[in-house]
Enzyme design. Structure first.
Site, PDB file in Angstrom:
ATOM      1  N   THR A 228       0.838  -1.198   0.000  1.00 54.29           N
ATOM      2  CA  THR A 228       0.000   0.000   0.000  1.00 54.29           C
ATOM      3  C   THR A 228       0.873   1.248   0.000  1.00 54.29           C
ATOM      4  OG1 THR A 228      -0.072   0.260   2.411  1.00 54.29           O
ATOM      5  CG2 THR A 228      -1.761  -1.156   1.403  1.00 54.29           C
ATOM      6  N   ASP A 229       0.337   2.330  -0.541  1.00 56.87           N
ATOM      7  CA  ASP A 229       0.953   3.626  -0.263  1.00 56.87           C
ATOM      8  C   ASP A 229       0.799   3.859   1.233  1.00 56.87           C
ATOM      9  OD1 ASP A 229       2.156   6.084  -0.515  1.00 56.87           O
ATOM     10  OD2 ASP A 229       0.954   6.700  -2.233  1.00 56.87           O
ATOM     11  N   TRP A 230       1.647   4.681   1.807  1.00 62.45           N
ATOM     12  CA  TRP A 230       1.724   4.816   3.264  1.00 62.45           C
ATOM     13  C   TRP A 230       0.387   5.345   3.830  1.00 62.45           C
ATOM     14  CZ3 TRP A 230       5.454   2.536   1.318  1.00 62.45           C
ATOM     15  CH2 TRP A 230       6.560   2.111   2.051  1.00 62.45           C
ATOM     16  N   GLY A 232      -2.430   3.881   3.182  1.00 62.70           N
ATOM     17  CA  GLY A 232      -3.439   3.670   2.147  1.00 62.70           C
ATOM     18  C   GLY A 232      -4.304   2.452   2.322  1.00 62.70           C
TER      19      GLY A 232
END
Length: 807
Positions: A228-230, A232
């Protein structure tokens, strides 16, 4: 499974623990089984491993690393070999800093020129972006570590990026927004993919089964890891079911418990968890192998700096050269004007910010360039404040010079992660300076420094325009080498420059409404729109001048590809970017007038002729058929065009291609905008016809209490005074910081607070606030302050007590 024997030795809790970070940058380790942590670091154009507070997400200074030109800059080189070289050096530096996964390159399309992160992305064309991205990936992974392509997918704006629903039809999604990722996955063999924050057609991307399972793992046969994006991750179980192995950063054990509970309740099969663990273990063991062998703990700083300079030199674009003023004739007296000459503008802001090992500035490089400078004046305030005295001093200097080098562009805060630009104009104070200089000395060479498109109504007031984009730490010296003629410019634009922002196809649908953004223009972005609709641009896609000239001749087209002759008809050696465009003569299926399907960069000596071959591939004639739900080829005659830009077609041929016989999926009468290419004013009804469904509500539901997926921005409509106070405090803090000139801090507020969903409070605080405490915060925001405060206090005490038991 590759690691079944190892997985069988793990407890359920250990398996669950691997699915989220150990801290902000590291994966979880299991010491008793020899499973080590991986370190992930930002790095699209340089390594950003923080020196201090490495367990925190903030934007602290990184360990010094080479700041290479940004992706938007390197894209202008059109040189995949150069991209691979950049990747190799990035990988070498990552190894020296013991980074296992380098978070880059960014592969998203430049749908709209206002996107604040366009400087991190390659192109408005998916084929071009995909080829460059694949080259970066190959280079990075040649050093034994992993690249991580991002942000998958349809993340084309910063405003409300953590909550916005991207509404896009299937064909456009496949042909425009996924093709570059497909090339990076298949040709680059990336080991890691980062999911984006946004929803895609109603579902968060890391939970989107169609995107993650049907396409990424099914059609593309991807075997690697999705991270995931941080912050996310929304629903952790839904993410695992979609094949999203790694949630970053740490959840302090909270989502681990959710995974264990889901298996006990039957919501998640342990077999599914095991498959996710197996893929993550493969990344852990392969990306950490490099550190089990002897390796260099440092790198050759000077060598890497020289490489950064070479990359910048090949990426600089000459856009105008009236009277052949460039290269500068020997002995000409030059006045150097502009704040960017003193302090170079060389990279963007946000998570990609690199602490450079060396930083060249223009005024320090003049002596070796051979150019005679008679002095320097700032000319303008960097952040837009008007100053008549600076203009006056600049004009006084310009009067004494033969030529003016005017360094203009966008400041650091104008192009940064977390916020989109408000316009594509240069600051007014710079335009005022240019107008004043033109009155006293018309021989102006403008040197532009920015990572994205700007309007140029002032273009007639400069004799020459050299665009350096964001050239990295050695960009200032590289620009002088082009100005002096030591380097023949060979860069070409990887994006179109409109005459006005209002001409862009997504003008009416960017950044969308509160809850969603509708991609009504469909596949008609960039040159696909301008060339098809017949809209004039200032500079077309693929455009760039040289100090020499090239002649194209003798085109031949067969089933394998196209060949032709390229002759350097000038008096100096140079490099030419040759571009293959394909157009279909049939009108049964709507398409752009032409699409890039191949390119090459050729070095050629003065007077020399070379034979150039550009092969066809599996993407040359395909289109995505929404009826068959697969790629098809239309039986038709195809125009084969060889150009120096998308509008400068030098050679043309044709070829008849047998199709796959699929039924045409569209009714022309119901989709007039798409069949003509005039897709800037598409009605809701026509867009729904293309989508095959109704568009979702684009406004927030203000009648419901705020929940996990609602944003801090929505507190302006909160029922509770607490929520409204939070909103107005954030807006006020942003205003104060902006007025104080602390624009990076102001942008950080927008990026990390204002647009953040409430769940992000738990996802990004490393366990300081858990979801149970968040329930209390939401009660307070929604008008039940006392009950919410008690709930937060109660859950905090429970968390502290549990931590003491564990310790």
């Amino acid at each position: 499974m590759k690691y079944k024997a190892l997985i069988d030795q793990m407890t359920l809790e250990e398996k669950a623990s691997l699915m989220s970070g150990k801290d902000f940058w590291q994966t979880q380790d299991i010491e008793r089984l020899g499973i080590k942590s991986l370190f992930l670091a930002d790095g699209p154009h340089g390594i950003r491993r923080q020196e201090a507070a490495a367990d925190q997400l903030g934007l602290n200074p990184g360990i010094p690393a080479t700041c290479f030109p940004t992706a938007a800059t390197v894209a202008n080189s059109w040189n995949v070999n150069l991209g691979e070289k950049v990747g190799e050096f990035l990988g070498e530096e990552a190894v020296s800093q013991q980074v296992h996964v380098l978070l880059g390159p960014g592969v998203n399309m430049k749908r709209n020129p206002l996107c604040g992160r366009n400087f991190e992305y390659f192109s408005e064309d998916p084929y071009h972006a995909g080829k460059l991205a694949a080259s970066y990936v190959r280079g990075i992974q040649s050093q034994g570590i992993s690249a991580c392509i991002k942000h998958f997918a349809a993340n084309n704006q910063e405003e409300r990026r953590m909550s916005i629903d991207t509404v896009v039809d299937e064909r456009t999604l496949r042909e425009i927004y996924l093709t570059a990722f497909e090339i990076a996955v298949k040709e680059g063999q990336t080991k890691t993919v980062m999911s984006s924050y946004n929803r895609l057609n109603g579902e968060y991307t890391n939970e989107n089964q169609h995107l993650m399972k049907d396409i990424l793992r099914g059609e593309w046969s991807y075997k690697g890891v999705v991270v995931t994006d941080w912050g996310g991750s929304n629903d952790r179980i839904a993410g695992l079911l979609a094949g999203n192995e790694l949630e970053m950063p740490t959840s302090a054990g909270q989502t681990n418990r959710e995974i264990v509970d889901a298996i006990h309740s039957g919501k998640l099969e342990e077999k599914t968890l095991d498959e996710n663990v197996d893929r993550l273990l493969d990344l852990i063991f392969t990306a950490s192998e490099i550190y089990e062998k002897p390796y260099k703990s440092d790198f050759d700083v000077e060598k890497h700096h020289r490489v950064a300079q070479k990359v910048s030199e090949e990426s600089i674009i000459l856009l105008k050269n009236e009277d052949k003023l460039l290269p500068l004739k020997f002995g000409k007296k030059v006045a150097v004007i502009g704040d960017f000459a003193k302090d170079a503008r060389y990279q963007g802001g946000g998570s990609s910010f690199v602490n450079p090992t060396i930083l060249d500035h223009t005024m320090d490089c003049f002596e070796e360039s051979g150019i005679v400078s008679i002095g320097f004046e700032r000319g303008f305030e960097r952040y837009g404040k008007k100053n008549a005295e600076l203009i006056s001093k600049a004009c006084s200097l310009a009067e004494k010079a033969d030529v003016v080098f005017l360094y203009i562009g966008l400041d650091e805060a104008a192009e940064a992660e977390g916020s989109d630009r408000k316009s594509i104009k240069l600051p007014d104070n710079q335009i005022e300076l240019l107008n004043a200089l033109h009155e006293v000395n018309p021989n102006i060479v403008a040197i532009l420094s920015c990572g994205s498109v700007v309007e140029m109504p002032w273009i007639d007031k400069v004799k020459c325009l050299l665009h350096g984009y964001l050239g990295g730490q050695a960009g200032a010296r590289a620009i002088l080498r082009v100005l002096s003629g030591d380097v023949n410019p060979s860069g070409k634009l990887a994006e179109s420059y409109p005459l006005r922002y209002e001409d862009t196809p997504s003008y009416h649908n960017f950044p969308g409404n509160e809850a969603s953004v509708e991609y009504r223009e469909g596949m008609y972005i960039g040159y696909r729109y301008f060339d098809t609709a017949g809209v004039d641009v200032l500079f077309p896609f693929g455009f760039g001048l040289s100090y020499t000239t090239f002649e194209y001749s003798n085109i031949r087209v067969d089933k394998d590809g196209v060949t032709f002759k390229l002759t350097n008809t000038g008096d100096r050696a140079g490099m030419e970017v040759v571009q293959l465009y394909v157009g279909c003569q049939s009108n049964q299926i709507f398409r752009p007038k032409k699409e890039l399907k191949g390119f090459d960069k050729i070095f050629i000596n003065a007077g020399e002729t070379k034979t150039v071959a550009i092969p066809f591939d599996d993407k040359t004639f395909r289109y995505f058929n929404v009826l068959t739900n697969q790629w098809e080829i239309e039986e038709a005659e195809y125009d084969i065009m060889i150009g120096a830009s998308s509008v400068d077609i030098r050679l043309q041929g044709s070829i008849y291609i047998e199709g796959t016989g699929a039924e045409a999926p569209y009714d022309q009468e119901k989709l007039p905008s798409y069949f003509t290419g005039n897709a800037r004013h598409v009605s809701k009804e026509e867009f729904e016809m293309l989508l095959g469904r109704k568009v979702p509500a684009s406004a927030w539901d203000r009648t419901k209490p705020l929940g996990y997926t609602d944003t801090i921005e929505q507190c302006q409509y909160a029922k509770g005074f607490t929520g409204r106070l939070i909103y107005h405090s954030i807006v006020f803090a942003h205003w104060v910081l902006w007025k104080m000139g602390k624009r990076s801090s102001a942008n950080l507020i927008m990026m990390s607070i204002y647009y953040m969903p409430f769940r992000g409070i738990a996802r990004l605080t490393g366990g300081i606030v858990n979801m149970q405490m968040l329930d209390g915060i939401l009660l307070m925001v929604n008008g039940r302050f006392i009950k919410g405060l008690r709930h937060v206090w109660k859950e905090r005490k429970k968390k502290i007590k549990a931590q003491k038991v564990l310790s």
